[in-house]
Design a protein around this motif. Structure first.
Motif, mmCIF file in Angstrom:
data_model
loop_
_atom_site.group_PDB
_atom_site.id
_atom_site.type_symbol
_atom_site.label_atom_id
_atom_site.label_comp_id
_atom_site.label_asym_id
_atom_site.label_seq_id
_atom_site.Cartn_x
_atom_site.Cartn_y
_atom_site.Cartn_z
ATOM 1 N N ASP A 92 9.762 24.296 -20.797
ATOM 2 C CA ASP A 92 8.700 23.390 -21.266
ATOM 3 C C ASP A 92 8.188 22.514 -20.118
ATOM 4 O O ASP A 92 8.940 21.709 -19.573
ATOM 5 C CB ASP A 92 9.246 22.461 -22.368
ATOM 6 N N VAL A 128 15.184 16.319 -22.833
ATOM 7 C CA VAL A 128 16.275 15.898 -23.717
ATOM 8 C C VAL A 128 16.183 16.609 -25.073
ATOM 9 O O VAL A 128 15.118 17.050 -25.478
ATOM 10 C CB VAL A 128 16.350 14.357 -23.903
ATOM 11 N N SER A 198 15.720 23.547 -25.079
ATOM 12 C CA SER A 198 15.054 23.861 -26.352
ATOM 13 C C SER A 198 15.740 24.978 -27.124
ATOM 14 O O SER A 198 16.186 25.969 -26.547
ATOM 15 C CB SER A 198 13.614 24.272 -26.080
ATOM 16 N N LYS A 199 15.779 24.806 -28.439
ATOM 17 C CA LYS A 199 16.297 25.880 -29.292
ATOM 18 C C LYS A 199 15.201 26.893 -29.582
ATOM 19 O O LYS A 199 15.437 27.895 -30.252
ATOM 20 C CB LYS A 199 16.843 25.293 -30.596
ATOM 21 N N ASN A 200 14.010 26.622 -29.115
ATOM 22 C CA ASN A 200 12.872 27.523 -29.365
ATOM 23 C C ASN A 200 12.482 28.340 -28.135
ATOM 24 O O ASN A 200 11.438 29.001 -28.144
ATOM 25 C CB ASN A 200 11.661 26.706 -29.827
#
Ligand code: BG6
Ligand code: MG
Length: 293
Positions: A92, A128, A198-200
């Motif tokens: 990201d 974070v 990120s979990k995505n």
């Protein structure tokens, strides 16, 4: 691996183990002998077997050792262990501009709850985890204390908005500059990984169809502590079978630069991270990586 080549492949792996070499690639069925060597050179920029190395195509590759004869040997992407190098990318804000989607999704939650939230506060969310991000946003919340369940529900609601935005992403959401640079680094022989809180992360790579450019993708699902803890970068190094000191990290977040340094890795800052003096190197645009590495 093609069945006929299996035994030869196994012998080659044994040979490499014995010599302290690492086999780092495979070749598809039908790629044999010198064709395979060309593939190896094309993929890694270099092939090394024992003390000999080639950075261009050579006829004699196929006869270099008894295990790599001309009879259909798996080619062989082998480089000496100490020569292997890895680059770990934050996702990201480095590979893709999903940071703006995080902002939009959190903004919806903040507005709904009457919480002050702006781009400056958003900067603190870079790198974070989702729950930690929520805690930062709630610093400005003046209502009655929220239960753990209520916080969980807010984080899930935000994630719903965020995932809807991710679903609009496509290949063109990754710049040509990023794609070309990643391809060039791969050709030079670097192992590339994503290291994201990120979990995505995997959804993003799938949507933008760049997952094949990376050798490993540890993300928020593989860790218990998010940046500035070094866990995700150490996982990435482990997945690509490298020591931390053989890896560099590319980051746009302060938390990520701290994580890279805590992991014992070189830290390259891009975007807002360039204001941070802990960076070992700073780049203005992604393409500059091709000059550094
Ligand atoms: C990081 C982002 O990559 O992932 C953070 O920089 C974000 O802003 C974190 O909070 C967690 O993301 P997700 O997708 O698991 O909510
Ligand atoms: Mg980032």
């Amino acid at each position: 691996f093609g069945v006929p080549g299996m035994a030869v492949y196994k012998r080659t792996v044994d040979y490499c183990k014995e010599k302290g070499l690492t086999v780092i690639g495979d070749v598809k069925r039908g790629d044999i002998g010198s064709t395979s060597a060309a593939y190896a050179v094309g993929h890694l920029g270099k092939v090394q077997v024992g003390s000999r190395s080639w950075s261009g195509f050579h006829e004699d590759f196929a006869t270099v050792n008894p295990y790599l004869g001309s009879d259909g040997v798996k080619p062989f992407l082998k480089v000496c262990k100490e020569e292997k190098k890895g680059i770990i990318f934050d996702l990201d804000g480095v590979i893709v501009s999903t940071d703006k989607f995080h902002y939009q999704a959190w903004k919806k939650i903040a507005d709904k709850m009457g919480i002050e939230f702006n781009e400056k506060i958003n900067e603190r969310l870079r790198g974070v985890s989702r729950m930690e991000s929520l805690e930062i946003i709630l610093e400005k919340y003046e209502g009655a204390p929220l239960s753990a369940e209520q916080k969980q529900a807010l984080a899930e609601e935000k994630n719903g908005y965020y995932v809807d935005l991710l679903k609009t992403m496509e290949r063109c959401d990754v710049s040509e500059e990023v794609v070309n640079t990643l391809k060039s680094l791969r050709r030079k022989g670097y192992f590339l990984a994503v290291g994201s809180s990120s979990k995505n992360a995997k959804i993003i790579l799938r949507q933008t169809r760049i997952e094949d450019l990376f050798d490993a993708v540890p993300d928020g699902n593989n860790i218990t502590r998010s940046k500035p803890d070094p866990e995700v970068f150490l996982k990435a190094a482990e997945y690509i079978e490298l020591l931390p000191k053989q890896c560099a990290v590319v980051e746009d977040a302060r938390a990520g630069i701290d994580a890279a340094k805590a992991a014992g890795m070189m830290a390259v800052g891009i975007g807002t991270a360039t204001e941070y003096d802990k960076c070992d190197r700073k780049i203005k645009s992604f393409g500059e990586l091709d000059q550094i590495f």
